[in-house]
Scaffold this active site. Sequence first.
Site, PDB file in Angstrom:
ATOM      1  N   LYS A   1      44.138  25.163  65.990  1.00 17.77           N
ATOM      2  CA  LYS A   1      45.133  24.114  66.201  1.00 17.77           C
ATOM      3  C   LYS A   1      46.514  24.765  66.186  1.00 17.77           C
ATOM      4  CE  LYS A   1      45.383  19.412  64.347  1.00 17.77           C
ATOM      5  NZ  LYS A   1      45.202  18.671  63.088  1.00 17.77           N
TER       6      LYS A   1
HETATM    7  C1  E4P Z   1      45.235  15.094  63.294  1.00 17.40           C
HETATM    8  O1  E4P Z   1      44.913  16.143  63.803  1.00 17.40           O
HETATM    9  C2  E4P Z   1      46.375  14.980  62.388  1.00 17.40           C
HETATM   10  O2  E4P Z   1      46.264  15.985  61.447  1.00 17.40           O
HETATM   11  C3  E4P Z   1      46.412  13.656  61.691  1.00 17.40           C
HETATM   12  O3  E4P Z   1      45.745  12.671  62.451  1.00 17.40           O
HETATM   13  C4  E4P Z   1      47.778  13.233  61.246  1.00 17.40           C
HETATM   14  O4  E4P Z   1      47.712  11.935  60.692  1.00 17.40           O
HETATM   15  P1  E4P Z   1      48.899  11.314  59.820  1.00 17.40           P
HETATM   16  O5  E4P Z   1      50.031  11.019  60.739  1.00 17.40           O
HETATM   17  O6  E4P Z   1      48.307  10.052  59.253  1.00 17.40           O
HETATM   18  O7  E4P Z   1      49.242  12.329  58.788  1.00 17.40           O
END
Ligand code: E4P
Length: 218
Positions: A83
């Site tokens: 990522k």
């Molecule tokens: C996904 O890859 C993200 O890490 C995640 O959905 C972020 O979510 P949040 O905005 O609730 O922290």
Amino acid sequence: MKFFVDTADIAEITDLAETGLLDGVTTNPSLIAKSGRPFREVLADICAAVDGPVSAEVAATEFEAMMAEAKVLSAIADNIVIKVPLTWDGLKACRAITGGGGKVNVTLCFSANQALLAAKAGATFISPFIGRLDDIGADGIDLIAEIRAIYDNYDALKTEVLAASIRTPVSVKQVALAGADVATIPPGVLKALVKHPLTDIGLERFLADWKATGQTIV
Ligand code: E4P
């Protein structure tokens, strides 16, 4: 639509994997920190618990350092997806990693143009953050629909739309309607998808009526 779970909690992941409905896992530095465990150990456990892709995020912000971290993360298991943030260095790393046969999830996407760049950089997944857009009064679902429409205009763009930052069951339905390929969902929201009060009331009545017959099926 595929279901990923957005957590680094191994107990939650194992529980959901047993349903057979889990297609993958996403983590981020905040979720790894919340687990309170060393990143190699927690990621190895997650990769062993699920059959699908497991996103592991780099912590570096410059290309060379991202590539060095990606090498370490990739070595943890075959189902690791690297990522990277949606920055120029992140896009360069995306191109280099996917060019070498690896898989990349480009994260922190908040606009259709960013999603277009990620697809052109060969991203396996693009992660538009629905909830964080809603938090500032924008419309996260509109973004999913825009990205879907753009990607569908060009056969060459193969990136999967991974709706992220989902906080409610309604958002799961909305991103599915908008054409997301994947939704990454917190465990509590994923579990809440099965719930409906009329299901509970209906089951209660069926069981009471059945009990009154005095019969058993086996
Ligand atoms: C996904 O890859 C993200 O890490 C995640 O959905 C972020 O979510 P949040 O905005 O609730 O922290």
